[in-house]
Design a protein around this motif. Structure first.
Motif, PDB file in Angstrom:
ATOM      1  N   ILE A  20       0.841  -1.199   0.000  1.00 29.94           N
ATOM      2  CA  ILE A  20       0.000   0.000   0.000  1.00 29.94           C
ATOM      3  C   ILE A  20       0.877   1.250   0.000  1.00 29.94           C
ATOM      4  O   ILE A  20       0.632   2.197  -0.750  1.00 29.94           O
ATOM      5  CB  ILE A  20      -0.980  -0.010   1.192  1.00 29.94           C
ATOM      6  N   ASP A  21       1.932   1.230   0.835  1.00 27.81           N
ATOM      7  CA  ASP A  21       2.831   2.382   0.891  1.00 27.81           C
ATOM      8  C   ASP A  21       3.535   2.594  -0.450  1.00 27.81           C
ATOM      9  O   ASP A  21       3.685   3.736  -0.907  1.00 27.81           O
ATOM     10  CB  ASP A  21       3.865   2.200   2.006  1.00 27.81           C
ATOM     11  N   ALA A  22       3.959   1.521  -1.084  1.00 21.86           N
ATOM     12  CA  ALA A  22       4.628   1.628  -2.385  1.00 21.86           C
ATOM     13  C   ALA A  22       3.664   2.176  -3.437  1.00 21.86           C
ATOM     14  O   ALA A  22       4.044   3.007  -4.266  1.00 21.86           O
ATOM     15  CB  ALA A  22       5.171   0.271  -2.811  1.00 21.86           C
ATOM     16  N   ALA A  23       2.419   1.744  -3.400  1.00 23.78           N
ATOM     17  CA  ALA A  23       1.424   2.235  -4.353  1.00 23.78           C
ATOM     18  C   ALA A  23       1.149   3.721  -4.133  1.00 23.78           C
ATOM     19  O   ALA A  23       1.017   4.487  -5.100  1.00 23.78           O
ATOM     20  CB  ALA A  23       0.135   1.436  -4.226  1.00 23.78           C
ATOM     21  N   LYS A  24       1.081   4.133  -2.888  1.00 25.02           N
ATOM     22  CA  LYS A  24       0.867   5.556  -2.594  1.00 25.02           C
ATOM     23  C   LYS A  24       2.045   6.390  -3.101  1.00 25.02           C
ATOM     24  O   LYS A  24       1.853   7.483  -3.644  1.00 25.02           O
ATOM     25  CB  LYS A  24       0.688   5.770  -1.095  1.00 25.02           C
ATOM     26  N   GLU A  25       3.255   5.872  -2.925  1.00 24.39           N
ATOM     27  CA  GLU A  25       4.439   6.595  -3.390  1.00 24.39           C
ATOM     28  C   GLU A  25       4.443   6.718  -4.914  1.00 24.39           C
ATOM     29  O   GLU A  25       4.744   7.785  -5.456  1.00 24.39           O
ATOM     30  CB  GLU A  25       5.715   5.880  -2.917  1.00 24.39           C
ATOM     31  N   ARG A  26       4.101   5.641  -5.606  1.00 24.64           N
ATOM     32  CA  ARG A  26       4.015   5.693  -7.074  1.00 24.64           C
ATOM     33  C   ARG A  26       2.951   6.689  -7.525  1.00 24.64           C
ATOM     34  O   ARG A  26       3.144   7.423  -8.494  1.00 24.64           O
ATOM     35  CB  ARG A  26       3.701   4.301  -7.642  1.00 24.64           C
ATOM     36  N   ALA A  43       1.561  11.880  -9.929  1.00 27.27           N
ATOM     37  CA  ALA A  43       0.867  13.169  -9.800  1.00 27.27           C
ATOM     38  C   ALA A  43       1.849  14.321  -9.975  1.00 27.27           C
ATOM     39  O   ALA A  43       1.536  15.324 -10.626  1.00 27.27           O
ATOM     40  CB  ALA A  43       0.169  13.265  -8.444  1.00 27.27           C
ATOM     41  N   ALA A  44       3.056  14.173  -9.432  1.00 24.39           N
ATOM     42  CA  ALA A  44       4.060  15.228  -9.557  1.00 24.39           C
ATOM     43  C   ALA A  44       4.569  15.326 -10.989  1.00 24.39           C
ATOM     44  O   ALA A  44       4.764  16.424 -11.516  1.00 24.39           O
ATOM     45  CB  ALA A  44       5.219  14.955  -8.604  1.00 24.39           C
ATOM     46  N   ALA A  45       4.750  14.196 -11.649  1.00 24.44           N
ATOM     47  CA  ALA A  45       5.263  14.194 -13.020  1.00 24.44           C
ATOM     48  C   ALA A  45       4.205  14.608 -14.024  1.00 24.44           C
ATOM     49  O   ALA A  45       4.501  15.293 -14.996  1.00 24.44           O
ATOM     50  CB  ALA A  45       5.807  12.800 -13.375  1.00 24.44           C
ATOM     51  N   GLY A  46       2.964  14.206 -13.788  1.00 23.52           N
ATOM     52  CA  GLY A  46       1.901  14.486 -14.735  1.00 23.52           C
ATOM     53  C   GLY A  46       1.124  15.735 -14.452  1.00 23.52           C
ATOM     54  O   GLY A  46       0.174  16.059 -15.143  1.00 23.52           O
TER      55      GLY A  46
END
Length: 92
Positions: free
Chosen positions: A74-80, A85-88
């Motif tokens: 879950i933490d890894a998915a939130k980080e991705r 969001a930052a890149a797009g």
């Protein structure tokens, strides 16, 4: 809505009426094979669409939680998601 014969049935009738060696016979057999493949794909799709995946998903989440792997995933998915969001620029 009218009830009509299936395309495969029509092709089978046409194949039965054609003489061996006619050029159209090979074409009709090919069309019949394509039609049967299409029906098989539809049947598999209907099975997948109608299947209840919820018990599988719940069991998967339980097993991941028991193995202490759920929270890191879950933490890894939130980080991705934050990185996307930052890149797009926040667009999906």
């Amino acid at each position: 809505m009218a009830i009509t014969a299936s395309r495969a049935d029509e092709l089978r009738k046409q194949i039965a009426s054609l003489a061996e060696g006619e050029a159209a016979l090979a074409e009709r057999r090919q069309q019949l094979a394509v039609e049967e493949q299409k029906l098989a794909r539809w049947k598999a799709e209907n099975v997948r669409r109608k299947h209840n995946y919820l018990p599988f998903l719940i069991n998967l989440l339980k097993v991941l939680a028991e193995k202490q792997q759920l929270v890191p995933l879950i933490d890894a998915a939130k980080e991705r998601q934050k990185q996307r969001a930052a890149a797009g620029g926040g667009a999906k």
